[in-house]
Design a protein around this motif. Structure first.
Motif, mmCIF file in Angstrom:
data_model
loop_
_atom_site.group_PDB
_atom_site.id
_atom_site.type_symbol
_atom_site.label_atom_id
_atom_site.label_comp_id
_atom_site.label_asym_id
_atom_site.label_seq_id
_atom_site.Cartn_x
_atom_site.Cartn_y
_atom_site.Cartn_z
ATOM 1 N N ALA A 1 16.571 0.079 -4.820
ATOM 2 C CA ALA A 1 17.107 1.420 -5.012
ATOM 3 C C ALA A 1 18.590 1.284 -5.351
ATOM 4 C CB ALA A 1 16.903 2.271 -3.762
ATOM 5 N N ILE A 2 19.337 0.718 -4.419
ATOM 6 C CA ILE A 2 20.740 0.399 -4.641
ATOM 7 C C ILE A 2 20.868 -1.112 -4.683
ATOM 8 C CG2 ILE A 2 23.085 0.610 -3.721
ATOM 9 C CD1 ILE A 2 22.169 3.171 -2.331
ATOM 10 N N TRP A 3 21.466 -1.636 -5.701
ATOM 11 C CA TRP A 3 21.510 -3.086 -5.888
ATOM 12 C C TRP A 3 22.126 -3.784 -4.683
ATOM 13 C CZ3 TRP A 3 22.834 -4.768 -11.580
ATOM 14 C CH2 TRP A 3 21.904 -4.172 -12.452
ATOM 15 N N GLU A 4 23.233 -3.297 -4.210
ATOM 16 C CA GLU A 4 23.930 -3.946 -3.102
ATOM 17 C C GLU A 4 23.030 -4.050 -1.873
ATOM 18 O OE1 GLU A 4 27.901 -3.347 -0.269
ATOM 19 O OE2 GLU A 4 27.466 -1.961 -1.895
ATOM 20 N N THR A 5 22.309 -2.978 -1.570
ATOM 21 C CA THR A 5 21.409 -2.981 -0.422
ATOM 22 C C THR A 5 20.301 -4.012 -0.595
ATOM 23 O OG1 THR A 5 21.845 -0.634 -0.033
ATOM 24 C CG2 THR A 5 19.873 -1.562 0.983
ATOM 25 N N SER B 1 0.807 -1.213 0.000
ATOM 26 C CA SER B 1 0.000 0.000 0.000
ATOM 27 C C SER B 1 0.841 1.264 0.000
ATOM 28 C CB SER B 1 -0.922 0.007 1.227
ATOM 29 O OG SER B 1 -0.146 -0.014 2.408
ATOM 30 N N SER B 2 2.156 1.141 0.210
ATOM 31 C CA SER B 2 2.986 2.346 0.266
ATOM 32 C C SER B 2 4.321 2.102 -0.422
ATOM 33 C CB SER B 2 3.224 2.753 1.721
ATOM 34 O OG SER B 2 3.828 1.689 2.435
ATOM 35 N N LEU B 3 4.267 1.930 -1.722
ATOM 36 C CA LEU B 3 5.480 1.686 -2.484
ATOM 37 C C LEU B 3 6.374 2.906 -2.455
ATOM 38 C CD1 LEU B 3 7.015 -0.152 -4.448
ATOM 39 C CD2 LEU B 3 5.732 0.906 -6.307
ATOM 40 N N PRO B 4 7.610 2.803 -1.962
ATOM 41 C CA PRO B 4 8.494 3.951 -1.880
ATOM 42 C C PRO B 4 9.048 4.330 -3.242
ATOM 43 C CG PRO B 4 9.636 1.985 -1.172
ATOM 44 C CD PRO B 4 8.210 1.590 -1.436
ATOM 45 N N ALA B 5 9.651 5.487 -3.299
ATOM 46 C CA ALA B 5 10.259 5.929 -4.539
ATOM 47 C C ALA B 5 11.396 4.999 -4.895
ATOM 48 C CB ALA B 5 10.772 7.360 -4.386
ATOM 49 N N ARG B 6 11.584 4.794 -6.196
ATOM 50 C CA ARG B 6 12.608 3.893 -6.644
ATOM 51 C C ARG B 6 13.579 4.631 -7.542
ATOM 52 N NH1 ARG B 6 8.710 3.912 -8.305
ATOM 53 N NH2 ARG B 6 9.269 3.730 -10.462
ATOM 54 N N SER B 7 14.775 4.100 -7.636
ATOM 55 C CA SER B 7 15.736 4.611 -8.587
ATOM 56 C C SER B 7 16.602 3.455 -9.032
ATOM 57 C CB SER B 7 16.621 5.695 -7.951
ATOM 58 O OG SER B 7 17.327 5.174 -6.855
ATOM 59 N N SER B 8 17.076 3.536 -10.240
ATOM 60 C CA SER B 8 17.895 2.449 -10.760
ATOM 61 C C SER B 8 19.213 2.424 -10.033
ATOM 62 C CB SER B 8 18.124 2.634 -12.264
ATOM 63 O OG SER B 8 16.893 2.591 -12.947
ATOM 64 N N GLY B 9 19.565 1.271 -9.489
ATOM 65 C CA GLY B 9 20.822 1.138 -8.777
ATOM 66 C C GLY B 9 21.849 0.451 -9.643
ATOM 67 N N SER B 10 23.086 0.518 -9.238
ATOM 68 C CA SER B 10 24.134 -0.175 -9.961
ATOM 69 C C SER B 10 25.065 -0.811 -8.952
ATOM 70 C CB SER B 10 24.910 0.792 -10.855
ATOM 71 O OG SER B 10 25.518 1.795 -10.076
ATOM 72 N N LEU B 11 25.581 -1.943 -9.308
ATOM 73 C CA LEU B 11 26.480 -2.673 -8.439
ATOM 74 C C LEU B 11 27.896 -2.399 -8.872
ATOM 75 C CD1 LEU B 11 26.835 -4.711 -6.182
ATOM 76 C CD2 LEU B 11 26.722 -6.520 -7.877
ATOM 77 N N GLY B 12 28.651 -1.708 -8.034
ATOM 78 C CA GLY B 12 30.016 -1.371 -8.402
ATOM 79 C C GLY B 12 30.910 -2.587 -8.357
ATOM 80 N N SER B 13 32.020 -2.479 -9.065
ATOM 81 C CA SER B 13 32.945 -3.608 -9.122
ATOM 82 C C SER B 13 33.572 -3.876 -7.774
ATOM 83 C CB SER B 13 34.049 -3.314 -10.148
ATOM 84 O OG SER B 13 34.728 -2.112 -9.796
ATOM 85 N N GLY B 14 33.461 -2.928 -6.840
ATOM 86 C CA GLY B 14 34.077 -3.109 -5.532
ATOM 87 C C GLY B 14 33.158 -3.723 -4.507
ATOM 88 N N LEU B 15 32.004 -4.259 -4.920
ATOM 89 C CA LEU B 15 31.078 -4.875 -3.967
ATOM 90 C C LEU B 15 31.737 -6.070 -3.306
ATOM 91 C CD1 LEU B 15 28.309 -5.207 -2.678
ATOM 92 C CD2 LEU B 15 27.655 -6.602 -4.637
#
Length: 227
Positions: free
Chosen positions: A199-203, A44-58
């Motif tokens: 939001a952030i892929w790693e998260t 019922s409360s979908l938060p704002a989203r943004s395209s995340g990226s996974l850095g090579s240093g994950l």
């Protein structure tokens, strides 16, 4: 008589309230297996989203408590091994980049999650319907990567419905992951299930991991009894 009772009660309540307010506040508790609940959302409360990226240093930085909580499920007689896979990743091929990095992350964690990834693990030449059903039945949990690609793919929706048939209640087995999707497009079939919003892929990867750990631990406890 009632007024006399209130007169006697008021000083006691005032003294208790004063003592309570003077107590030092405790610092925030360290996050543990509840990390996913605090970071996930209800439909019922979908938060704002943004395209995340996974850095090579994950790099993996697992919590010791999480690894310890799952240790008991790794014994040779654990119910975890009653199925070939810990998690099935239901996705459309258009989202394969995200999925491959998620699978790589999960399989290299200390828990060594066993992931079913259809392009890699499906039997060559097998019927699609059979493969989709077997993937669901042979996995403890199912990650549903809900994206615009997913919603227009009849096979993805078929696998989603099959997963809901296997476990219709929101018991942790079905893990919706929303990516690049508006709230109005969230599948109605999943409206009672908490989801992870990308939001952030790693998260997001860490949240999925914590959800899997919690479910497998609860599965073990329900089967073997709590310590």
């Amino acid at each position: 008589m009632l007024d006399d009772f209130h007169l006697r009660l008021a000083p006691d309540m005032s003294s208790w309230l004063k003592t309570f307010l003077q107590k030092p506040k405790k610092g925030p508790k360290p996050s543990g297996n509840n990390a996913t609940e605090s970071s996930s959302s209800f439909p019922s409360s979908l938060p704002a989203r943004s395209s995340g990226s996974l850095g090579s240093g994950l790099t993996a930085s697992p919590k010791q408590a999480s690894s310890a909580s799952l240790a008991s499920t790794n014994s040779s007689d654990s119910i975890r091994w009653s199925k070939p896979y810990d998690v099935c990743i239901c996705h459309n091929e258009g989202d394969l980049d995200f999925v491959e990095q998620l699978v790589s992350y999960l399989e290299t964690q200390p828990e060594h999650f066993r992931c079913f990834l259809q392009p890699r693990d499906a039997a060559p030449g097998a019927a699609v319907v059979t493969e989709l059903c077997d993937a669901v039945q042979n996995s403890h949990c199912w990650v549903l990567l809900i994206t615009p690609h997913f919603l227009t793919d009849p096979w993805c929706r078929y696998q989603m419905h099959h997963a809901l048939t296997e476990a219709p209640m929101a018991n942790g087995r079905t893990i919706p992951v929303l990516k690049d999707l508006d709230r109005k497009d969230y599948p109605r079939e999943l409206r009672c299930i908490y989801y992870i919003s990308v939001a952030i892929w790693e998260t997001s990867f860490k949240q999925i991991r914590e959800t899997l750990i919690r479910y497998l631990q609860e599965l073990y406890q329900n089967t073997n009894g709590r310590d």
